[in-house]
Design an enzyme around this catalytic site. Sequence first.
Site, PDB file in Angstrom:
ATOM      1  N   ASP A  62       0.815  -1.223   0.000  1.00  0.00           N
ATOM      2  CA  ASP A  62       0.000   0.000   0.000  1.00  0.00           C
ATOM      3  C   ASP A  62       0.851   1.278   0.000  1.00  0.00           C
ATOM      4  O   ASP A  62       0.381   2.344   0.356  1.00  0.00           O
ATOM      5  CB  ASP A  62      -0.968  -0.009   1.188  1.00  0.00           C
ATOM      6  CG  ASP A  62      -0.228  -0.105   2.502  1.00  0.00           C
ATOM      7  OD1 ASP A  62       0.997  -0.332   2.480  1.00  0.00           O
ATOM      8  OD2 ASP A  62      -0.873   0.064   3.556  1.00  0.00           O
TER       9      ASP A  62
ATOM     10  N   HIS B 203      25.145   3.039 -16.586  1.00  0.00           N
ATOM     11  CA  HIS B 203      23.973   3.313 -15.748  1.00  0.00           C
ATOM     12  C   HIS B 203      24.046   2.577 -14.412  1.00  0.00           C
ATOM     13  O   HIS B 203      23.047   2.055 -13.918  1.00  0.00           O
ATOM     14  CB  HIS B 203      22.678   2.960 -16.508  1.00  0.00           C
ATOM     15  CG  HIS B 203      22.409   3.895 -17.637  1.00  0.00           C
ATOM     16  ND1 HIS B 203      21.560   3.617 -18.672  1.00  0.00           N
ATOM     17  CD2 HIS B 203      22.885   5.131 -17.906  1.00  0.00           C
ATOM     18  CE1 HIS B 203      21.532   4.629 -19.525  1.00  0.00           C
ATOM     19  NE2 HIS B 203      22.340   5.554 -19.078  1.00  0.00           N
TER      20      HIS B 203
ATOM     21  N   ASP C  35      27.333  10.948 -11.535  1.00  0.00           N
ATOM     22  CA  ASP C  35      26.396  11.563 -12.488  1.00  0.00           C
ATOM     23  C   ASP C  35      25.127  11.834 -11.694  1.00  0.00           C
ATOM     24  O   ASP C  35      24.394  10.902 -11.344  1.00  0.00           O
ATOM     25  CB  ASP C  35      26.149  10.596 -13.653  1.00  0.00           C
ATOM     26  CG  ASP C  35      25.270  11.211 -14.742  1.00  0.00           C
ATOM     27  OD1 ASP C  35      24.611  12.237 -14.482  1.00  0.00           O
ATOM     28  OD2 ASP C  35      25.238  10.645 -15.855  1.00  0.00           O
TER      29      ASP C  35
ATOM     30  N   ASP D 170      21.819  18.066 -15.125  1.00  0.00           N
ATOM     31  CA  ASP D 170      22.404  16.749 -15.405  1.00  0.00           C
ATOM     32  C   ASP D 170      23.915  16.942 -15.498  1.00  0.00           C
ATOM     33  O   ASP D 170      24.410  17.465 -16.496  1.00  0.00           O
ATOM     34  CB  ASP D 170      21.812  16.234 -16.728  1.00  0.00           C
ATOM     35  CG  ASP D 170      22.288  14.836 -17.078  1.00  0.00           C
ATOM     36  OD1 ASP D 170      22.992  14.217 -16.265  1.00  0.00           O
ATOM     37  OD2 ASP D 170      21.942  14.374 -18.200  1.00  0.00           O
TER      38      ASP D 170
ATOM     39  N   HIS E 115      28.470   6.114 -26.167  1.00  0.00           N
ATOM     40  CA  HIS E 115      27.213   6.873 -26.109  1.00  0.00           C
ATOM     41  C   HIS E 115      27.361   8.191 -26.870  1.00  0.00           C
ATOM     42  O   HIS E 115      28.437   8.503 -27.364  1.00  0.00           O
ATOM     43  CB  HIS E 115      26.769   7.106 -24.660  1.00  0.00           C
ATOM     44  CG  HIS E 115      27.735   7.870 -23.803  1.00  0.00           C
ATOM     45  ND1 HIS E 115      27.891   9.236 -23.887  1.00  0.00           N
ATOM     46  CD2 HIS E 115      28.608   7.459 -22.842  1.00  0.00           C
ATOM     47  CE1 HIS E 115      28.783   9.627 -23.003  1.00  0.00           C
ATOM     48  NE2 HIS E 115      29.256   8.574 -22.360  1.00  0.00           N
TER      49      HIS E 115
ATOM     50  N   HIS F 232      22.168  15.421 -25.065  1.00  0.00           N
ATOM     51  CA  HIS F 232      20.726  15.286 -25.319  1.00  0.00           C
ATOM     52  C   HIS F 232      20.075  16.593 -24.904  1.00  0.00           C
ATOM     53  O   HIS F 232      20.662  17.377 -24.150  1.00  0.00           O
ATOM     54  CB  HIS F 232      20.142  14.112 -24.518  1.00  0.00           C
ATOM     55  CG  HIS F 232      20.580  14.088 -23.073  1.00  0.00           C
ATOM     56  ND1 HIS F 232      19.952  14.828 -22.107  1.00  0.00           N
ATOM     57  CD2 HIS F 232      21.592  13.444 -22.443  1.00  0.00           C
ATOM     58  CE1 HIS F 232      20.555  14.623 -20.944  1.00  0.00           C
ATOM     59  NE2 HIS F 232      21.565  13.802 -21.109  1.00  0.00           N
TER      60      HIS F 232
ATOM     61  N   HIS G 215      16.153  13.656 -20.216  1.00  0.00           N
ATOM     62  CA  HIS G 215      16.308  13.459 -21.663  1.00  0.00           C
ATOM     63  C   HIS G 215      15.080  14.125 -22.264  1.00  0.00           C
ATOM     64  O   HIS G 215      14.029  13.507 -22.414  1.00  0.00           O
ATOM     65  CB  HIS G 215      16.379  11.980 -22.033  1.00  0.00           C
ATOM     66  CG  HIS G 215      17.597  11.309 -21.464  1.00  0.00           C
ATOM     67  ND1 HIS G 215      17.743   9.952 -21.369  1.00  0.00           N
ATOM     68  CD2 HIS G 215      18.757  11.820 -20.966  1.00  0.00           C
ATOM     69  CE1 HIS G 215      18.920   9.665 -20.836  1.00  0.00           C
ATOM     70  NE2 HIS G 215      19.548  10.786 -20.583  1.00  0.00           N
TER      71      HIS G 215
ATOM     72  N   GLU H 186      28.496  15.846 -22.898  1.00  0.00           N
ATOM     73  CA  GLU H 186      28.972  14.828 -21.962  1.00  0.00           C
ATOM     74  C   GLU H 186      29.803  13.714 -22.593  1.00  0.00           C
ATOM     75  O   GLU H 186      29.419  12.547 -22.547  1.00  0.00           O
ATOM     76  CB  GLU H 186      27.779  14.218 -21.225  1.00  0.00           C
ATOM     77  CG  GLU H 186      26.631  13.734 -22.122  1.00  0.00           C
ATOM     78  CD  GLU H 186      25.535  13.049 -21.312  1.00  0.00           C
ATOM     79  OE1 GLU H 186      25.874  12.119 -20.551  1.00  0.00           O
ATOM     80  OE2 GLU H 186      24.361  13.419 -21.449  1.00  0.00           O
TER      81      GLU H 186
ATOM     82  N   TYR I 210      35.614   4.931 -21.440  1.00  0.00           N
ATOM     83  CA  TYR I 210      35.413   3.874 -20.442  1.00  0.00           C
ATOM     84  C   TYR I 210      36.271   2.685 -20.837  1.00  0.00           C
ATOM     85  O   TYR I 210      36.047   2.081 -21.891  1.00  0.00           O
ATOM     86  CB  TYR I 210      33.922   3.483 -20.378  1.00  0.00           C
ATOM     87  CG  TYR I 210      33.032   4.705 -20.296  1.00  0.00           C
ATOM     88  CD1 TYR I 210      32.695   5.261 -19.066  1.00  0.00           C
ATOM     89  CD2 TYR I 210      32.581   5.341 -21.459  1.00  0.00           C
ATOM     90  CE1 TYR I 210      31.915   6.414 -18.992  1.00  0.00           C
ATOM     91  CE2 TYR I 210      31.801   6.494 -21.396  1.00  0.00           C
ATOM     92  CZ  TYR I 210      31.474   7.029 -20.162  1.00  0.00           C
ATOM     93  OH  TYR I 210      30.712   8.171 -20.101  1.00  0.00           O
TER      94      TYR I 210
ATOM     95  N   ARG J 108      33.682  10.492 -17.366  1.00  0.00           N
ATOM     96  CA  ARG J 108      32.711  11.293 -18.122  1.00  0.00           C
ATOM     97  C   ARG J 108      32.724  12.687 -17.511  1.00  0.00           C
ATOM     98  O   ARG J 108      32.837  12.819 -16.283  1.00  0.00           O
ATOM     99  CB  ARG J 108      31.303  10.673 -18.058  1.00  0.00           C
ATOM    100  CG  ARG J 108      30.236  11.522 -18.743  1.00  0.00           C
ATOM    101  CD  ARG J 108      28.951  10.754 -19.102  1.00  0.00           C
ATOM    102  NE  ARG J 108      28.173  10.323 -17.962  1.00  0.00           N
ATOM    103  CZ  ARG J 108      28.130   9.087 -17.490  1.00  0.00           C
ATOM    104  NH1 ARG J 108      28.837   8.129 -18.070  1.00  0.00           N
ATOM    105  NH2 ARG J 108      27.397   8.771 -16.432  1.00  0.00           N
TER     106      ARG J 108
ATOM    107  N   GLU K  89      30.321  16.031 -17.746  1.00  0.00           N
ATOM    108  CA  GLU K  89      29.020  16.442 -18.302  1.00  0.00           C
ATOM    109  C   GLU K  89      28.603  17.793 -17.741  1.00  0.00           C
ATOM    110  O   GLU K  89      28.551  17.985 -16.528  1.00  0.00           O
ATOM    111  CB  GLU K  89      27.955  15.395 -17.948  1.00  0.00           C
ATOM    112  CG  GLU K  89      26.553  15.789 -18.386  1.00  0.00           C
ATOM    113  CD  GLU K  89      25.522  14.680 -18.193  1.00  0.00           C
ATOM    114  OE1 GLU K  89      25.682  13.874 -17.266  1.00  0.00           O
ATOM    115  OE2 GLU K  89      24.557  14.644 -18.985  1.00  0.00           O
TER     116      GLU K  89
HETATM  117  N1  GLY Z   1      22.111  11.093 -16.398  1.00  0.00           N
HETATM  118  C1  GLY Z   1      21.714  10.590 -17.641  1.00  0.00           C
HETATM  119  C2  GLY Z   1      22.520  11.115 -18.732  1.00  0.00           C
HETATM  120  O1  GLY Z   1      23.611  11.608 -18.503  1.00  0.00           O
HETATM  121  O2  GLY Z   1      22.113  11.127 -19.854  1.00  0.00           O
HETATM  122 MN    MN Z   2      23.081  13.431 -19.653  1.00  0.00          MN
HETATM  123 MN    MN Z   3      24.121  12.544 -16.670  1.00  0.00          MN
END
Ligand code: GLY
Ligand code: MN
Ligand code: MN
Length: 434
Positions: free
Chosen positions: A37, A240, A257, A268, A347, A351, A358, A381, A385, A402, A404
Amino acid sequence: MLNLKIYAQRRRQLMRMMGEDAIAILPAAPLQIRNRDVEQPFRQDSDFYYLSGFPEPEAVIVLAPGRRQGKFILFCRDRDPKMETWHGRRYGPEGAIELFGADEAHAIDKLDDVLPGLMGQCESVYYTIGLNPEFDKHVMSCVNDLRRQSRGGKHAPYEFVSLDYLLHDMRLFKSRDELRLMRKAAKISVQAHIRAMQHCQPGQVEYELEAEILHEFHRNGAGWAYPSIVGSGANSCILHYTENNQPMQDGDLVLIDAGAEYDGYAADITRTFPVNGEYSEAQKEIYELVLAAQEAAIAKAVPGNHWNDPHNAAVRVLTKGMVELGLLKGHTSKLIKEQAYAKYYMHRTGHWLGMDVHDVGDYKVDDNWRLLEKGMTMTVEPGLYIPHGSRGAKRWWDIGVRIEDDIVITKDGNELLTKGLPRTTAEVEAVMAG
Ligand code: GLY
Ligand code: MN
Ligand code: MN
């Protein structure tokens, strides 16, 4: 919540584009059960919030531009003292009119009675099917009701159109008020990353840094825009990773991140820093290459360039740098053409960013990359890796980096929304030492 006039202006703009023979229907986000619940914390649907600022679940917006007696109709939960004692305050239809500027408001349980009347007068319905299967049923049953009554002179709409095309194009361009909120989300996130850098110690568990990040978000009236990634050592190579439950070793990097959401708008940010406060030579080689790629990408994020120009710039710098380091062998142009860089850079470079991390908006128009224009907000970003076991790369095993940041395209360039956060190795080390 923004000024009421801003929501009214957005609705007017959307209704102008829809035309008088159409209506739009937008349900609030559904409530989700977490376990038994206990519900998931409620987060309003971005499109719904964008058009109304109304924060409650179990609500529906109908926009009817062709209607004389009221174009903005809001269905919501009735006031109910007992329910409000248990579960919290509600605005009720009266509040929807007084505080949210609805022309007409009804209890949500009247939806099936009122909706056919609104739908029976129009030719097209702007409604995005499939996002909310439960609500789809209401809309379909309403259409079927109208079909059954056709001999009585009613008619069902001729077409259903997704709202995305019109509404998401509006959302792609951020106004001054939206940018104010995005700067605020960015500022809170910058403070959170600085706090994590300052608290980091070898032997701590990743979740301790996550706690520092969340502390800073919450004390500033924000929440998270997406679950934070805190990956140290080998975990920095998992894009992720969200378990955040491993002890952080002296000599390893940690990749964070994390971004705040403030009044519906996201930041982000990623930073990658040494757990012990000092980058090793091998870590610096990778870090500085990623930083150079980010700078090249940011320089290309200007009006007139297209969406993919920053990505292409980052890929070129990364590939050339990997050849120089010995991570890739061959000619840069050929390696780019063959996408050899994808072994370590898998990647894209960014975005759109906005109410959704996103964010919405098309990246291509008529099969061509979209040109960048003032008011578009995006992340930049790049990363590299290098997982354990990568052949010929032992020196860099378990290094994932990374970097970003968030930018908005301006009239003649771009503005960094995530200012004030250490980016070079020297800046990061100085903050960690402080
Ligand atoms: N945190 C998700 C991305 O960097 O796209
Ligand atoms: Mn991002
Ligand atoms: Mn990110």
